[in-house]
Design a protein around this motif. Structure first.
Motif, PDB file in Angstrom:
ATOM      1  N   MET A  75       0.833  -1.200   0.000  1.00 15.38           N
ATOM      2  CA  MET A  75       0.000   0.000   0.000  1.00 15.38           C
ATOM      3  C   MET A  75       0.865   1.246   0.000  1.00 15.38           C
ATOM      4  SD  MET A  75      -3.210   0.979   2.502  1.00 15.38           S
ATOM      5  CE  MET A  75      -2.269   1.398   3.990  1.00 15.38           C
ATOM      6  N   GLY A  76       0.580   2.164  -0.911  1.00 17.10           N
ATOM      7  CA  GLY A  76       1.212   3.476  -0.946  1.00 17.10           C
ATOM      8  C   GLY A  76       0.233   4.522  -0.456  1.00 17.10           C
ATOM      9  N   ILE A  77       0.731   5.512   0.278  1.00 18.12           N
ATOM     10  CA  ILE A  77      -0.149   6.495   0.907  1.00 18.12           C
ATOM     11  C   ILE A  77       0.193   7.896   0.411  1.00 18.12           C
ATOM     12  CG2 ILE A  77      -0.976   7.447   3.085  1.00 18.12           C
ATOM     13  CD1 ILE A  77      -0.084   4.828   4.432  1.00 18.12           C
ATOM     14  N   CYS A  78      -0.763   8.532  -0.256  1.00 15.56           N
ATOM     15  CA  CYS A  78      -0.598   9.915  -0.698  1.00 15.56           C
ATOM     16  C   CYS A  78      -0.853  10.861   0.470  1.00 15.56           C
ATOM     17  CB  CYS A  78      -1.579  10.236  -1.824  1.00 15.56           C
ATOM     18  SG  CYS A  78      -1.361   9.268  -3.329  1.00 15.56           S
ATOM     19  N   GLY A  79      -0.384  12.077   0.325  1.00 17.86           N
ATOM     20  CA  GLY A  79      -0.646  13.094   1.331  1.00 17.86           C
ATOM     21  C   GLY A  79      -2.088  13.571   1.279  1.00 17.86           C
ATOM     22  N   PRO A  80      -2.506  14.376   2.257  1.00 23.58           N
ATOM     23  CA  PRO A  80      -3.914  14.758   2.359  1.00 23.58           C
ATOM     24  C   PRO A  80      -4.371  15.824   1.382  1.00 23.58           C
ATOM     25  CG  PRO A  80      -2.663  15.758   4.135  1.00 23.58           C
ATOM     26  CD  PRO A  80      -1.716  14.822   3.423  1.00 23.58           C
ATOM     27  N   THR A  81      -3.451  16.566   0.778  1.00 24.25           N
ATOM     28  CA  THR A  81      -3.859  17.633  -0.142  1.00 24.25           C
ATOM     29  C   THR A  81      -3.359  17.319  -1.547  1.00 24.25           C
ATOM     30  OG1 THR A  81      -1.872  18.961   0.297  1.00 24.25           O
ATOM     31  CG2 THR A  81      -3.809  19.354   1.693  1.00 24.25           C
ATOM     32  N   HIS A  82      -4.002  17.920  -2.509  1.00 30.78           N
ATOM     33  CA  HIS A  82      -3.599  17.758  -3.906  1.00 30.78           C
ATOM     34  C   HIS A  82      -4.030  18.984  -4.681  1.00 30.78           C
ATOM     35  CE1 HIS A  82      -7.781  16.951  -5.136  1.00 30.78           C
ATOM     36  NE2 HIS A  82      -7.858  16.131  -4.095  1.00 30.78           N
ATOM     37  N   ASP A  83      -3.495  19.123  -5.896  1.00 32.73           N
ATOM     38  CA  ASP A  83      -3.909  20.220  -6.757  1.00 32.73           C
ATOM     39  C   ASP A  83      -4.860  19.681  -7.824  1.00 32.73           C
ATOM     40  OD1 ASP A  83      -2.263  18.887  -8.582  1.00 32.73           O
ATOM     41  OD2 ASP A  83      -0.583  20.263  -8.285  1.00 32.73           O
ATOM     42  N   GLN A  84      -5.116  20.468  -8.861  1.00 36.46           N
ATOM     43  CA  GLN A  84      -6.040  20.047  -9.897  1.00 36.46           C
ATOM     44  C   GLN A  84      -5.515  18.853 -10.688  1.00 36.46           C
ATOM     45  OE1 GLN A  84      -9.083  21.146 -10.646  1.00 36.46           O
ATOM     46  NE2 GLN A  84      -9.204  22.778  -9.112  1.00 36.46           N
ATOM     47  N   ARG A  85      -4.206  18.612 -10.632  1.00 35.86           N
ATOM     48  CA  ARG A  85      -3.630  17.551 -11.448  1.00 35.86           C
ATOM     49  C   ARG A  85      -3.741  16.176 -10.813  1.00 35.86           C
ATOM     50  NH1 ARG A  85       2.367  19.161 -12.318  1.00 35.86           N
ATOM     51  NH2 ARG A  85       2.395  17.095 -13.319  1.00 35.86           N
ATOM     52  N   SER A  86      -3.443  16.080  -9.503  1.00 37.14           N
ATOM     53  CA  SER A  86      -3.293  14.733  -8.977  1.00 37.14           C
ATOM     54  C   SER A  86      -3.012  14.722  -7.483  1.00 37.14           C
ATOM     55  CB  SER A  86      -2.118  14.055  -9.696  1.00 37.14           C
ATOM     56  OG  SER A  86      -1.821  12.787  -9.167  1.00 37.14           O
ATOM     57  N   TRP A  87      -3.298  13.571  -6.866  1.00 35.67           N
ATOM     58  CA  TRP A  87      -2.772  13.259  -5.543  1.00 35.67           C
ATOM     59  C   TRP A  87      -1.257  13.071  -5.666  1.00 35.67           C
ATOM     60  CZ3 TRP A  87      -5.909  12.994  -1.236  1.00 35.67           C
ATOM     61  CH2 TRP A  87      -7.284  12.903  -1.464  1.00 35.67           C
ATOM     62  N   THR A  88      -0.530  13.439  -4.608  1.00 35.59           N
ATOM     63  CA  THR A  88       0.924  13.349  -4.640  1.00 35.59           C
ATOM     64  C   THR A  88       1.444  12.533  -3.458  1.00 35.59           C
ATOM     65  OG1 THR A  88       1.114  15.430  -3.411  1.00 35.59           O
ATOM     66  CG2 THR A  88       1.175  15.563  -5.825  1.00 35.59           C
ATOM     67  N   PHE A  89       2.675  12.029  -3.615  1.00 34.77           N
ATOM     68  CA  PHE A  89       3.296  11.196  -2.583  1.00 34.77           C
ATOM     69  C   PHE A  89       4.208  12.050  -1.692  1.00 34.77           C
ATOM     70  CE2 PHE A  89       2.278   8.231  -6.034  1.00 34.77           C
ATOM     71  CZ  PHE A  89       1.579   7.267  -5.326  1.00 34.77           C
ATOM     72  N   ASP A  90       3.673  13.161  -1.219  1.00 35.05           N
ATOM     73  CA  ASP A  90       4.500  14.110  -0.475  1.00 35.05           C
ATOM     74  C   ASP A  90       4.819  13.654   0.943  1.00 35.05           C
ATOM     75  OD1 ASP A  90       1.546  14.985  -0.802  1.00 35.05           O
ATOM     76  OD2 ASP A  90       2.092  15.833   1.133  1.00 35.05           O
ATOM     77  N   LEU A  91       4.225  12.559   1.410  1.00 35.64           N
ATOM     78  CA  LEU A  91       4.567  12.038   2.733  1.00 35.64           C
ATOM     79  C   LEU A  91       5.822  11.179   2.705  1.00 35.64           C
ATOM     80  CD1 LEU A  91       1.021  10.928   3.989  1.00 35.64           C
ATOM     81  CD2 LEU A  91       2.191  13.101   4.417  1.00 35.64           C
ATOM     82  N   ASP A  92       6.215  10.738   1.510  1.00 31.50           N
ATOM     83  CA  ASP A  92       7.365   9.843   1.383  1.00 31.50           C
ATOM     84  C   ASP A  92       8.670  10.622   1.257  1.00 31.50           C
ATOM     85  OD1 ASP A  92       6.060   7.240   1.338  1.00 31.50           O
ATOM     86  OD2 ASP A  92       5.194   7.876  -0.568  1.00 31.50           O
ATOM     87  N   PRO A  93       9.779  10.026   1.673  1.00 33.11           N
ATOM     88  CA  PRO A  93      11.080  10.696   1.515  1.00 33.11           C
ATOM     89  C   PRO A  93      11.326  11.099   0.073  1.00 33.11           C
ATOM     90  CG  PRO A  93      11.292   8.753   2.901  1.00 33.11           C
ATOM     91  CD  PRO A  93       9.893   8.722   2.350  1.00 33.11           C
ATOM     92  N   GLY A  94      11.702  12.359  -0.117  1.00 32.84           N
ATOM     93  CA  GLY A  94      11.949  12.858  -1.459  1.00 32.84           C
ATOM     94  C   GLY A  94      10.694  13.096  -2.266  1.00 32.84           C
ATOM     95  N   GLY A  95       9.514  12.897  -1.632  1.00 28.64           N
ATOM     96  CA  GLY A  95       8.256  13.134  -2.322  1.00 28.64           C
ATOM     97  C   GLY A  95       7.953  12.122  -3.406  1.00 28.64           C
ATOM     98  N   ARG A  96       8.515  10.912  -3.295  1.00 29.75           N
ATOM     99  CA  ARG A  96       8.266   9.856  -4.289  1.00 29.75           C
ATOM    100  C   ARG A  96       7.843   8.568  -3.595  1.00 29.75           C
ATOM    101  NH1 ARG A  96       9.895  10.583  -9.501  1.00 29.75           N
ATOM    102  NH2 ARG A  96      11.162  12.461  -9.920  1.00 29.75           N
ATOM    103  N   ASP A  97       6.873   7.889  -4.197  1.00 31.65           N
ATOM    104  CA  ASP A  97       6.486   6.587  -3.681  1.00 31.65           C
ATOM    105  C   ASP A  97       7.700   5.652  -3.772  1.00 31.65           C
ATOM    106  OD1 ASP A  97       4.071   4.600  -3.084  1.00 31.65           O
ATOM    107  OD2 ASP A  97       5.421   3.651  -4.512  1.00 31.65           O
ATOM    108  N   PRO A  98       8.068   4.976  -2.684  1.00 33.31           N
ATOM    109  CA  PRO A  98       9.292   4.179  -2.686  1.00 33.31           C
ATOM    110  C   PRO A  98       9.230   2.937  -3.570  1.00 33.31           C
ATOM    111  CG  PRO A  98       8.083   3.862  -0.640  1.00 33.31           C
ATOM    112  CD  PRO A  98       7.407   4.982  -1.367  1.00 33.31           C
ATOM    113  N   VAL A  99       8.042   2.492  -3.932  1.00 33.47           N
ATOM    114  CA  VAL A  99       7.907   1.308  -4.794  1.00 33.47           C
ATOM    115  C   VAL A  99       7.720   1.710  -6.252  1.00 33.47           C
ATOM    116  CG1 VAL A  99       6.486  -0.717  -5.290  1.00 33.47           C
ATOM    117  CG2 VAL A  99       7.036  -0.113  -2.919  1.00 33.47           C
TER     118      VAL A  99
END
Length: 349
Positions: A75-99
């Motif tokens: 399971m990958g977890i996105c942060g709670p906020t997003h813009d018009q484009r997409s949910w983002t992986f801003d909770l992960d180190p470097g802002g990228r999903d590790p998988v």
């Protein structure tokens, strides 16, 4: 029309875009039909992408945990906020999903269709070999977790979609979805007064209906938890924190509806429910993303979430959440809701 980014068109009623990718992950992928492709149930083949803030994704995290599917797909977890484009992986180190290696969930949709035209939604199942989204059909997804992934269910897992109850369950879940799960959005995104008033009446008529149903039974379908309870819970968990004020669903708070408040606490205190609920992320999502409803993007400090841990006395109705089964074990490492963000945690920002 409106969307969950918070755009409200004046003079209009809210209509949800329900055109999802309908592919399914099946024990027998040959059962795929029409435009819906069948994908094989296979351990370590997929990644479930969610956001704790989203009620639709919260369903998937609860069902995955109740059934013990953590060992079958990650399971990958996105942060709670997003813009018009997409949910983002801003909770992960470097802002990228590790998988997946992605910064945005949008990349998984574009890996499937470079011109994908619709909203980028959670939950989404992503195929790891291709890093492309398989499906974001949240309603079918969790039913398939129950019926197609049985080879990977934990010992003692509950039957969340009992075959002998399915006809009645489908009717109950349809009403819960149209009138309650979606009803709060119909109130919050109403673009004119009459549309709001009609949505408000529909919502509280349905809440009164489930309250009456739950007066004499512990859970929506009887003595044990089913998917119907999962679907109602994710709206109730957000009711006082968000929907009562932010979406103007303000006839009564959840804490002022005795039957539903007891029922919601009963579920919250059951493993799989409260331990997947993150109140600060929930509030941050709605109050920040829906900038037309809340232009200042100020996030409320309250309400006090420690009340979710108070006695509910629903056990007096009999029944048992897992029937002859057992509760799930500890939350998987790395998937825990921080203690400060659960019930009774800090509410500071």
């Amino acid at each position: 029309m409106s969307n969950e980014n918070g755009y409200v068109e004046p003079g209009k009623s809210f209509e949800r875009d329900t055109n999802y990718i309908e592919d399914r992950i099946l024990a027998d992928p040959a059962r795929g039909s029409g435009t819906a492709q069948g994908w094989p149930v296979e351990a370590d083949r997929y990644r479930l992408v969610v956001a704790r803030a989203c009620p639709w994704a919260n369903r998937a995290t609860i069902v995955r945990r109740l059934l013990g599917l953590e060992s079958a797909f990650s399971m990958g977890i996105c942060g709670p906020t997003h813009d018009q484009r997409s949910w983002t992986f801003d909770l992960d180190p470097g802002g990228r999903d590790p998988v997946l290696g992605y910064e945005r969930l949008q990349e998984a949709f574009f890996a499937r269709d470079p011109e994908y035209p619709r909203g980028i939604t959670v939950p989404a199942m992503v195929d790891l070999p291709t890093k492309a989204v398989v499906t974001n059909d949240f309603a079918q997804m969790t039913l398939d977790f129950s019926t197609e992934w049985t080879a990977f269910h934990r010992d003692g897992a509950p039957d969340l979609y009992p075959e002998h109850l399915r006809d009645e369950m489908d009717d109950v879940m349809k009403r819960v979805y149209t009138e309650i799960n979606n009803g709060v959005y119909r109130c919050g995104f109403a673009g004119e007064q009459d549309a709001y008033a009609q949505a408000y009446d529909r919502l509280f008529t349905a809440l009164d209906w489930v309250s009456e149903r739950l007066e004499t039974r512990r859970y929506l379908m009887g003595d044990t938890i089913t998917e119907a309870d999962v679907r109602l819970f994710t709206t109730l968990a957000r009711f006082d924190a968000v929907y009562h004020g932010h979406f103007k669903c303000n006839r009564t708070k959840l804490t002022e509806m005795p039957v539903l408040w007891g029922y919601a606490r009963d579920l919250f205190q059951t493993p799989g429910f409260g331990d997947t609920t993150d109140f600060p992320q929930i509030k941050r999502h709605y109050y920040v993303v829906h900038a037309d409803i809340n232009p200042t993007q100020v996030v409320p400090v309250g309400p006090d979430t420690s009340v979710w841990l108070t006695p509910h006395h629903r056990e007096e109705l009999g029944g048992s959440p897992f029937g002859d089964g057992t509760p799930p074990g500890p939350v998987a490492a790395g998937e825990e809701v921080p203690e400060s963000e659960g019930a009774g945690g800090s509410t500071s920002y």
